[in-house]
Design a protein around this motif. Structure first.
Motif, PDB file in Angstrom:
ATOM      1  N   ARG A 220       3.529   5.781  -5.849  1.00 25.41           N
ATOM      2  CA  ARG A 220       3.328   5.855  -7.308  1.00 25.41           C
ATOM      3  C   ARG A 220       2.093   6.676  -7.678  1.00 25.41           C
ATOM      4  O   ARG A 220       1.728   6.748  -8.861  1.00 25.41           O
ATOM      5  N   GLY A 221       1.415   7.260  -6.696  1.00 29.50           N
ATOM      6  CA  GLY A 221       0.246   8.067  -6.980  1.00 29.50           C
ATOM      7  C   GLY A 221      -1.000   7.266  -7.281  1.00 29.50           C
ATOM      8  O   GLY A 221      -1.948   7.788  -7.877  1.00 29.50           O
ATOM      9  N   ARG A 222      -1.051   6.022  -6.861  1.00 28.58           N
ATOM     10  CA  ARG A 222      -2.203   5.175  -7.104  1.00 28.58           C
ATOM     11  C   ARG A 222      -3.015   5.033  -5.816  1.00 28.58           C
ATOM     12  O   ARG A 222      -2.465   5.099  -4.728  1.00 28.58           O
ATOM     13  N   PRO A 223      -4.310   4.834  -5.937  1.00 26.61           N
ATOM     14  CA  PRO A 223      -5.131   4.694  -4.717  1.00 26.61           C
ATOM     15  C   PRO A 223      -4.794   3.391  -3.978  1.00 26.61           C
ATOM     16  O   PRO A 223      -4.536   2.355  -4.611  1.00 26.61           O
ATOM     17  N   ASP A 224      -4.800   3.462  -2.655  1.00 29.41           N
ATOM     18  CA  ASP A 224      -4.504   2.286  -1.856  1.00 29.41           C
ATOM     19  C   ASP A 224      -5.713   1.815  -1.061  1.00 29.41           C
ATOM     20  O   ASP A 224      -5.586   0.949  -0.183  1.00 29.41           O
ATOM     21  N   ARG A 225      -6.885   2.348  -1.332  1.00 25.67           N
ATOM     22  CA  ARG A 225      -8.104   1.949  -0.650  1.00 25.67           C
ATOM     23  C   ARG A 225      -9.155   1.568  -1.688  1.00 25.67           C
ATOM     24  O   ARG A 225      -9.097   1.994  -2.836  1.00 25.67           O
ATOM     25  N   GLY A 226     -10.105   0.776  -1.253  1.00 24.56           N
ATOM     26  CA  GLY A 226     -11.163   0.354  -2.157  1.00 24.56           C
ATOM     27  C   GLY A 226     -10.986  -1.082  -2.608  1.00 24.56           C
ATOM     28  O   GLY A 226      -9.936  -1.719  -2.396  1.00 24.56           O
TER      29      GLY A 226
ATOM     30  N   LEU B 249      -7.811  -5.800  -4.638  1.00 22.08           N
ATOM     31  CA  LEU B 249      -7.571  -6.891  -5.574  1.00 22.08           C
ATOM     32  C   LEU B 249      -6.181  -6.795  -6.205  1.00 22.08           C
ATOM     33  O   LEU B 249      -5.517  -7.823  -6.434  1.00 22.08           O
ATOM     34  N   GLN B 250      -5.723  -5.588  -6.496  1.00 22.94           N
ATOM     35  CA  GLN B 250      -4.401  -5.439  -7.094  1.00 22.94           C
ATOM     36  C   GLN B 250      -3.286  -5.707  -6.088  1.00 22.94           C
ATOM     37  O   GLN B 250      -2.186  -6.099  -6.476  1.00 22.94           O
ATOM     38  N   VAL B 251      -3.552  -5.486  -4.800  1.00 26.91           N
ATOM     39  CA  VAL B 251      -2.551  -5.794  -3.772  1.00 26.91           C
ATOM     40  C   VAL B 251      -2.558  -7.272  -3.423  1.00 26.91           C
ATOM     41  O   VAL B 251      -1.530  -7.835  -3.029  1.00 26.91           O
ATOM     42  N   GLY B 252      -3.699  -7.932  -3.595  1.00 26.94           N
ATOM     43  CA  GLY B 252      -3.817  -9.327  -3.178  1.00 26.94           C
ATOM     44  C   GLY B 252      -2.892 -10.268  -3.927  1.00 26.94           C
ATOM     45  O   GLY B 252      -2.334 -11.202  -3.343  1.00 26.94           O
ATOM     46  N   MET B 253      -2.708 -10.050  -5.235  1.00 23.95           N
ATOM     47  CA  MET B 253      -1.861 -10.962  -6.012  1.00 23.95           C
ATOM     48  C   MET B 253      -0.398 -10.921  -5.569  1.00 23.95           C
ATOM     49  O   MET B 253       0.205 -11.982  -5.363  1.00 23.95           O
ATOM     50  N   PRO B 254       0.234  -9.744  -5.394  1.00 26.50           N
ATOM     51  CA  PRO B 254       1.614  -9.754  -4.876  1.00 26.50           C
ATOM     52  C   PRO B 254       1.722 -10.345  -3.474  1.00 26.50           C
ATOM     53  O   PRO B 254       2.720 -11.010  -3.147  1.00 26.50           O
TER      54      PRO B 254
ATOM     55  N   ARG C 145       0.828  -1.207   0.000  1.00 28.62           N
ATOM     56  CA  ARG C 145       0.000   0.000   0.000  1.00 28.62           C
ATOM     57  C   ARG C 145       0.861   1.256   0.000  1.00 28.62           C
ATOM     58  O   ARG C 145       0.537   2.247  -0.676  1.00 28.62           O
ATOM     59  N   ALA C 146       1.970   1.219   0.747  1.00 31.40           N
ATOM     60  CA  ALA C 146       2.878   2.360   0.731  1.00 31.40           C
ATOM     61  C   ALA C 146       3.493   2.558  -0.648  1.00 31.40           C
ATOM     62  O   ALA C 146       3.660   3.697  -1.117  1.00 31.40           O
ATOM     63  N   ALA C 147       3.815   1.454  -1.343  1.00 31.69           N
ATOM     64  CA  ALA C 147       4.371   1.560  -2.693  1.00 31.69           C
ATOM     65  C   ALA C 147       3.348   2.150  -3.664  1.00 31.69           C
ATOM     66  O   ALA C 147       3.693   2.956  -4.541  1.00 31.69           O
ATOM     67  N   ARG C 148       2.086   1.786  -3.501  1.00 34.04           N
ATOM     68  CA  ARG C 148       1.057   2.359  -4.380  1.00 34.04           C
ATOM     69  C   ARG C 148       0.880   3.847  -4.115  1.00 34.04           C
ATOM     70  O   ARG C 148       0.669   4.633  -5.056  1.00 34.04           O
ATOM     71  N   ARG C 149       0.958   4.260  -2.873  1.00 36.77           N
ATOM     72  CA  ARG C 149       0.845   5.688  -2.569  1.00 36.77           C
ATOM     73  C   ARG C 149       2.002   6.472  -3.160  1.00 36.77           C
ATOM     74  O   ARG C 149       1.836   7.595  -3.650  1.00 36.77           O
TER      75      ARG C 149
END
Length: 397
Positions: free
Chosen positions: A186-192, A197-202, A180-184
């Protein structure tokens, strides 16, 4: 006796933390006084705050506190919508009651909600929540890997499975926070739902990689090997272990119950002795060796003894003053903190003063450590980097 810094040789035995926490849990099972239960929670929280490390498993205490709050909320919700067996005269609200068939007598949905029933549910839920919080304190303070080293050889395989299960959840939470910190960044949302689903695979990929690495390490260390023992020894081991565990369960039930204190302790001791004999015989199948086993020193005796003392004093207080430990819900009365049981609970604070300090506890707060690291990385005024003494851990000019 000042507490030393925790190292590999001075670290407290993990079993001492569990005995201390189980002693507090036993004391919580002997009372429904919300003031005493709150005092037990405060003692456990203070010791955890004073002696908790920065390991992943040490972060689980907050999760157990949240689970305890959920337990209280669920117990109150059940009492509100499904009623309470405690009669009362102070009606809070009257809900529409659902008619039920004759075979469901004694069960109701809706109806009159009384203050006495809600207070009884609050006391009951707080008692269960305190038990969970005490177990969470042991889980946050005791190193599961070091606890595994102390298990008898007969329980080694089962202990490995439990330790792997206990350490998987903190690693999973750490992976989710890192992604989630990596997504933040990169400017991507980390909630919702989409971000989850995008965090679940890694996270799943990391869990599978750890599983494969753990399986390879266990196979390289000969996990699962066993020595040949005669069939008669195996049957005797099974009988002793099963009988000892049954005796321990019956003795524990007697100790935790309000009327079984007379037979509970002798039955528990006999069951533990029988189970230990069975585990000692079962350990003959294990061919593993112990590398630098943990020592049970004076501080471990003090920590474990404080928890056992709290349990023993509370059991004794329940015998001579049961009314003080169980405030009635009918009629409604304000709970009173009994003096001597409260003093006995404070004995559980002893680990906060005698247990070894966690690593880094005497280095100052986190800001000081960060400033010290920045000063070590900053080049010296003469144009060259400062030399770092590996013993002093401080930059020297």
């Amino acid at each position: 006796m000042s507490a030393p810094q925790a190292t590999r040789t001075t670290a407290l035995h993990a079993g001492a933390w569990w005995l201390w926490a189980l002693g507090l849990a036993t004391a919580a099972s002997r009372t429904t006084d919300p003031l005493l239960l709150g005092l037990l929670v405060g003692v456990a929280g203070y010791v955890v705050a004073a002696r908790r490390t920065e390991a992943p498993w040490a972060r689980s205490y907050g999760a157990f506190v949240k689970i305890g709050l959920v337990v209280i909320a669920v117990r109150l919700a059940f009492a509100f919508f499904l009623g309470s067996p405690i009669p009362g005269t102070h009606t809070l609200v009257t809900l529409p009651e659902v008619p039920l068939p004759d075979w469901a007598k004694g069960v109701r949905i809706g109806g009159r909600v009384t203050a006495e029933g809600m207070v009884f549910a609050l006391y009951d839920g707080l008692k269960l929540a305190t038990l969970l919080i005490c177990v969470g304190a042991a889980n946050a303070l005791a190193n599961p890997a070091r606890l595994l080293k102390s298990l008898p050889g007969a329980l080694y395989e089962a202990g490995v499975a439990v330790v792997v299960a206990m350490t998987f959840a903190p690693n999973l939470v750490a992976d989710v926070q890192r992604l989630r910190a990596a997504r933040r960044l990169r400017g991507r949302p980390d909630r919702g739902v989409k971000a989850l689903l995008q965090v679940g695979m890694p996270v799943l990929e990391g869990a599978l990689e750890r599983s494969v690495a753990l399986a390879a390490a266990m196979d390289a260390r000969g996990y699962g090997r066993s020595a040949e023992v005669p069939p008669a020894v195996r049957r005797l081991t099974s009988a002793l272990t099963l009988g000892g565990l049954l005796g321990s369960c019956a003795g524990t039930y007697g100790l935790l119950g309000d009327t079984g204190g007379g037979y509970g302790l002798p039955l528990l001791l006999a069951g533990l002795a029988t189970a230990l004999a069975g585990l000692w015989l079962g350990g003959r199948r294990s061919v593993r060796s112990r590398y630098r086993p943990d020592r049970w020193g004076v501080r471990a005796w003090l920590v474990a003894g404080s928890g056992i003392a709290v349990a023993a004093l509370m059991i004794w207080a329940n015998d001579y003053a049961p009314a003080a430990l169980h405030p009635p819900a009918v009629p409604l009365t304000a709970p009173v903190l009994p003096l001597w049981p409260a003093v006995s609970v404070l004995v559980g604070l002893l680990p906060a003063f005698v247990a070894p300090l966690p690593s880094g506890a005497d280095r100052g707060d986190r800001a000081d450590r960060t400033e010290r690291a920045d000063r070590a990385d900053r080049p010296a005024s003469r144009g060259r980097a400062p030399a770092v003494d590996p013993c002093m851990k401080e930059p020297t000019q």
